[in-house]
Design an enzyme around this catalytic site. Structure first.
Site, PDB file in Angstrom:
ATOM      1  N   LYS A  46       0.844  -1.212   0.000  1.00  0.00           N
ATOM      2  CA  LYS A  46       0.000   0.000   0.000  1.00  0.00           C
ATOM      3  C   LYS A  46       0.880   1.264   0.000  1.00  0.00           C
ATOM      4  O   LYS A  46       0.672   2.168  -0.799  1.00  0.00           O
ATOM      5  CB  LYS A  46      -0.922   0.030   1.225  1.00  0.00           C
ATOM      6  CG  LYS A  46      -1.748  -1.242   1.399  1.00  0.00           C
ATOM      7  CD  LYS A  46      -2.598  -1.187   2.648  1.00  0.00           C
ATOM      8  CE  LYS A  46      -1.842  -1.129   3.968  1.00  0.00           C
ATOM      9  NZ  LYS A  46      -1.107  -2.365   4.331  1.00  0.00           N
ATOM     10  N   ARG A 121     -10.015   0.557   8.934  1.00  0.00           N
ATOM     11  CA  ARG A 121      -9.489  -0.760   9.278  1.00  0.00           C
ATOM     12  C   ARG A 121     -10.490  -1.591  10.060  1.00  0.00           C
ATOM     13  O   ARG A 121     -10.198  -2.720  10.419  1.00  0.00           O
ATOM     14  CB  ARG A 121      -8.253  -0.560  10.157  1.00  0.00           C
ATOM     15  CG  ARG A 121      -6.964  -0.952   9.504  1.00  0.00           C
ATOM     16  CD  ARG A 121      -5.901  -0.552  10.500  1.00  0.00           C
ATOM     17  NE  ARG A 121      -4.692  -1.257  10.318  1.00  0.00           N
ATOM     18  CZ  ARG A 121      -3.630  -0.733   9.692  1.00  0.00           C
ATOM     19  NH1 ARG A 121      -3.679   0.451   9.160  1.00  0.00           N
ATOM     20  NH2 ARG A 121      -2.524  -1.423   9.612  1.00  0.00           N
ATOM     21  N   ARG A 160      12.279  -4.445   5.375  1.00  0.00           N
ATOM     22  CA  ARG A 160      11.959  -3.039   5.066  1.00  0.00           C
ATOM     23  C   ARG A 160      12.785  -2.072   5.927  1.00  0.00           C
ATOM     24  O   ARG A 160      12.924  -2.260   7.133  1.00  0.00           O
ATOM     25  CB  ARG A 160      10.470  -2.779   5.318  1.00  0.00           C
ATOM     26  CG  ARG A 160      10.131  -1.291   5.255  1.00  0.00           C
ATOM     27  CD  ARG A 160       8.668  -1.019   5.182  1.00  0.00           C
ATOM     28  NE  ARG A 160       7.920  -1.540   6.312  1.00  0.00           N
ATOM     29  CZ  ARG A 160       6.593  -1.519   6.382  1.00  0.00           C
ATOM     30  NH1 ARG A 160       5.891  -1.036   5.383  1.00  0.00           N
ATOM     31  NH2 ARG A 160       5.982  -2.008   7.440  1.00  0.00           N
ATOM     32  N   ARG A 193      11.091  -0.027  11.541  1.00  0.00           N
ATOM     33  CA  ARG A 193       9.972   0.221  12.432  1.00  0.00           C
ATOM     34  C   ARG A 193       9.988  -0.793  13.575  1.00  0.00           C
ATOM     35  O   ARG A 193      10.350  -1.938  13.380  1.00  0.00           O
ATOM     36  CB  ARG A 193       8.657   0.098  11.649  1.00  0.00           C
ATOM     37  CG  ARG A 193       8.240   1.378  11.002  1.00  0.00           C
ATOM     38  CD  ARG A 193       7.134   1.204  10.013  1.00  0.00           C
ATOM     39  NE  ARG A 193       5.974   0.436  10.468  1.00  0.00           N
ATOM     40  CZ  ARG A 193       4.872   0.252   9.726  1.00  0.00           C
ATOM     41  NH1 ARG A 193       4.787   0.794   8.521  1.00  0.00           N
ATOM     42  NH2 ARG A 193       3.875  -0.461  10.188  1.00  0.00           N
ATOM     43  N   ARG A 204      -0.271  -8.395  13.911  1.00  0.00           N
ATOM     44  CA  ARG A 204      -0.795  -7.467  12.890  1.00  0.00           C
ATOM     45  C   ARG A 204      -1.648  -8.235  11.881  1.00  0.00           C
ATOM     46  O   ARG A 204      -2.686  -7.759  11.443  1.00  0.00           O
ATOM     47  CB  ARG A 204       0.369  -6.742  12.204  1.00  0.00           C
ATOM     48  CG  ARG A 204       1.074  -5.758  13.135  1.00  0.00           C
ATOM     49  CD  ARG A 204       2.430  -5.331  12.614  1.00  0.00           C
ATOM     50  NE  ARG A 204       2.351  -4.510  11.422  1.00  0.00           N
ATOM     51  CZ  ARG A 204       3.404  -4.191  10.676  1.00  0.00           C
ATOM     52  NH1 ARG A 204       4.616  -4.642  11.011  1.00  0.00           N
ATOM     53  NH2 ARG A 204       3.260  -3.444   9.607  1.00  0.00           N
TER      54      ARG A 204
HETATM   55  P1  AP5 Z   1       4.951  -1.397   1.946  1.00  0.00           P
HETATM   56  O1  AP5 Z   1       4.431  -0.799   0.677  1.00  0.00           O
HETATM   57  O2  AP5 Z   1       5.734  -0.502   2.841  1.00  0.00           O
HETATM   58  O3  AP5 Z   1       3.760  -2.135   2.722  1.00  0.00           O
HETATM   59  P2  AP5 Z   1       2.413  -1.593   3.334  1.00  0.00           P
HETATM   60  O4  AP5 Z   1       1.287  -2.334   2.695  1.00  0.00           O
HETATM   61  O5  AP5 Z   1       2.351  -0.092   3.283  1.00  0.00           O
HETATM   62  O6  AP5 Z   1       2.570  -2.149   4.800  1.00  0.00           O
HETATM   63  P3  AP5 Z   1       2.573  -1.480   6.225  1.00  0.00           P
HETATM   64  O7  AP5 Z   1       3.366  -2.388   7.103  1.00  0.00           O
HETATM   65  O8  AP5 Z   1       3.017  -0.053   6.209  1.00  0.00           O
HETATM   66  O9  AP5 Z   1       1.054  -1.550   6.549  1.00  0.00           O
HETATM   67  P4  AP5 Z   1       0.365  -1.682   7.877  1.00  0.00           P
HETATM   68  O10 AP5 Z   1      -1.034  -1.578   7.413  1.00  0.00           O
HETATM   69  O11 AP5 Z   1       0.668  -2.835   8.718  1.00  0.00           O
HETATM   70  O12 AP5 Z   1       0.983  -0.471   8.730  1.00  0.00           O
HETATM   71  P5  AP5 Z   1       0.419   0.945   9.142  1.00  0.00           P
HETATM   72  O13 AP5 Z   1       1.551   1.871   9.157  1.00  0.00           O
HETATM   73  O14 AP5 Z   1      -0.799   1.293   8.351  1.00  0.00           O
HETATM   74  O15 AP5 Z   1       5.829  -2.676   1.556  1.00  0.00           O
HETATM   75  C1  AP5 Z   1       6.538  -3.409   2.537  1.00  0.00           C
HETATM   76  C2  AP5 Z   1       7.936  -3.781   2.016  1.00  0.00           C
HETATM   77  O16 AP5 Z   1       7.810  -4.628   0.881  1.00  0.00           O
HETATM   78  C3  AP5 Z   1       8.750  -2.559   1.554  1.00  0.00           C
HETATM   79  O17 AP5 Z   1      10.075  -2.721   1.979  1.00  0.00           O
HETATM   80  C4  AP5 Z   1       8.642  -2.571   0.027  1.00  0.00           C
HETATM   81  O18 AP5 Z   1       9.828  -2.090  -0.592  1.00  0.00           O
HETATM   82  C5  AP5 Z   1       8.412  -4.050  -0.284  1.00  0.00           C
HETATM   83  N1  AP5 Z   1       7.450  -4.227  -1.382  1.00  0.00           N
HETATM   84  C6  AP5 Z   1       6.327  -3.511  -1.614  1.00  0.00           C
HETATM   85  N2  AP5 Z   1       5.679  -3.977  -2.702  1.00  0.00           N
HETATM   86  C7  AP5 Z   1       6.412  -5.028  -3.161  1.00  0.00           C
HETATM   87  C8  AP5 Z   1       6.266  -5.945  -4.247  1.00  0.00           C
HETATM   88  N3  AP5 Z   1       5.226  -5.857  -5.095  1.00  0.00           N
HETATM   89  N4  AP5 Z   1       7.219  -6.918  -4.411  1.00  0.00           N
HETATM   90  C9  AP5 Z   1       8.272  -7.006  -3.556  1.00  0.00           C
HETATM   91  N5  AP5 Z   1       8.488  -6.149  -2.521  1.00  0.00           N
HETATM   92  C10 AP5 Z   1       7.555  -5.184  -2.317  1.00  0.00           C
HETATM   93  O19 AP5 Z   1      -0.102   0.660  10.633  1.00  0.00           O
HETATM   94  C11 AP5 Z   1       0.774   0.458  11.722  1.00  0.00           C
HETATM   95  C12 AP5 Z   1      -0.012   0.394  13.018  1.00  0.00           C
HETATM   96  O20 AP5 Z   1      -0.702   1.655  13.247  1.00  0.00           O
HETATM   97  C13 AP5 Z   1      -1.136  -0.644  13.105  1.00  0.00           C
HETATM   98  O21 AP5 Z   1      -0.642  -1.920  13.468  1.00  0.00           O
HETATM   99  C14 AP5 Z   1      -2.057  -0.025  14.170  1.00  0.00           C
HETATM  100  O22 AP5 Z   1      -1.575  -0.232  15.470  1.00  0.00           O
HETATM  101  C15 AP5 Z   1      -1.974   1.452  13.863  1.00  0.00           C
HETATM  102  N6  AP5 Z   1      -3.024   1.922  12.931  1.00  0.00           N
HETATM  103  C16 AP5 Z   1      -2.812   2.468  11.691  1.00  0.00           C
HETATM  104  N7  AP5 Z   1      -3.982   2.771  11.100  1.00  0.00           N
HETATM  105  C17 AP5 Z   1      -4.962   2.403  11.973  1.00  0.00           C
HETATM  106  C18 AP5 Z   1      -6.376   2.457  11.914  1.00  0.00           C
HETATM  107  N8  AP5 Z   1      -7.031   2.926  10.851  1.00  0.00           N
HETATM  108  N9  AP5 Z   1      -7.072   1.983  12.991  1.00  0.00           N
HETATM  109  C19 AP5 Z   1      -6.448   1.508  14.068  1.00  0.00           C
HETATM  110  N10 AP5 Z   1      -5.097   1.426  14.183  1.00  0.00           N
HETATM  111  C20 AP5 Z   1      -4.354   1.868  13.151  1.00  0.00           C
END
Ligand code: AP5
Length: 247
Positions: A46, A121, A160, A193, A204
């Site tokens: 994402k 979410r 990452r 992170r 997660r």
């Molecule tokens: P990347 O694109 O960074 O992945 P992502 O989908 O953005 O994953 P996140 O870990 O950031 O998502 P998340 O939803 O767990 O975290 P968030 O910050 O929202 O890709 C990952 C890696 O793979 C990178 O190194 C990239 O280079 C590589 N890659 C990407 N695409 C690729 C491909 N096609 N092929 C190969 N490699 C690839 O949330 C964190 C925390 O915040 C949550 O756990 C929660 O506690 C809180 N939180 C956030 N939003 C909410 C909400 N709405 N409600 C409640 N709690 C929340």
């Protein structure tokens, strides 16, 4: 610590920057408005695809995870409440995130629409979002569902590295920086992170399957979900996204 506002006189801005911004605004004026949601498990891509979609369609990118991490780093009351929950890989309360999204969507950069990355979410967050949009007379145009098998995600998450200030993301194997551990643009050190461990990933993923998957069903009933093959290489995923958004 409260953010301090800085004001810059237009005379101090280099002409090239002004021209670049004018050209960008001109290009953006012909783009259709779009209100998008990106849903997928941790590491599904994402955050990798969002900046590309943002630039193509002149949208703002609202990532609740990034906003919460900034609040944690700044030790704001919101950050203090969210820190422990995030480190355990659980979801923070609906009220906290709905409040920050409601505020963020009012920014001028969201004028042509937005990309919601990591929000909603839970079904409750989705319902609250619908209410907010209904008040503005708008609605979600498309939900991009980043479909991927859980078994692929550990390698993506543990490899990452990010540049904290800009949010630029790298991967030791799939998207390595020019110099290991160093941001390509600023030369500053990269960091990992706290929740990017194999152990926290389990919680997660559990939260994703239990609380976030139902959000996809919620939007399926509205006929706005497009499912993407997120296990493909990044460029192929970008091509799939473009296909969906231009149709
Ligand atoms: P990347 O694109 O960074 O992945 P992502 O989908 O953005 O994953 P996140 O870990 O950031 O998502 P998340 O939803 O767990 O975290 P968030 O910050 O929202 O890709 C990952 C890696 O793979 C990178 O190194 C990239 O280079 C590589 N890659 C990407 N695409 C690729 C491909 N096609 N092929 C190969 N490699 C690839 O949330 C964190 C925390 O915040 C949550 O756990 C929660 O506690 C809180 N939180 C956030 N939003 C909410 C909400 N709405 N409600 C409640 N709690 C929340």
């Amino acid at each position: 610590m409260a953010a301090t506002a800085t004001t810059t006189s237009l005379e101090d801005v280099p002409s090239l920057d002004i021209m670049t911004e004018l050209l960008r605004r001109f290009k953006c004026s012909s783009k259709p408005d779009k209100r998008l949601i990106l849903i997928g498990p941790p590491g599904s891509g994402k955050g990798t695809q969002s900046p590309i979609i943002k630039d193509e369609y002149c949208l703002c990118h609202l990532a609740t995870g990034d906003m919460l991490r900034a609040a944690v780093a700044a030790k704001t009351p919101l950050g203090i409440k969210a820190k422990e929950t995030m480190e355990k890989g659980e979801l923070v309360s609906d009220d906290l995130v709905v409040g920050i999204i409601d505020e963020a969507m009012k920014k001028p950069s969201c004028q042509k629409g937005f990309i919601l990355d990591g929000f909603p979410r839970t079904v409750e967050q989705a319902q609250k979002l619908d209410e907010m949009l209904q008040k503005q007379g708008t609605k979600i145009d498309k939900v991009l569902d980043f479909a991927i098998d859980d078994s692929i995600l550990e390698e993506r998450i543990t490899g990452r590295w990010i540049h904290a200030a800009s949010g630029r993301s790298y991967h030791t194997k799939f998207a390595p920086p020019k110099v290991p551990g160093i941001d390509d643009v600023t030369g500053e050190p990269l960091m990992q992170r706290k929740d990017d461990t194999a152990e926290v990933l389990k919680s997660r993923l559990q939260a994703f399957h239990k609380q976030t998957k139902p959000v996809i069903d919620y939007y399926n009933t509205k006929g706005v979900v497009a499912t993407l093959p997120a296990e493909k290489p990044p460029k192929e995923v970008t091509a799939e996204v473009q296909k969906v958004l231009s149709s």
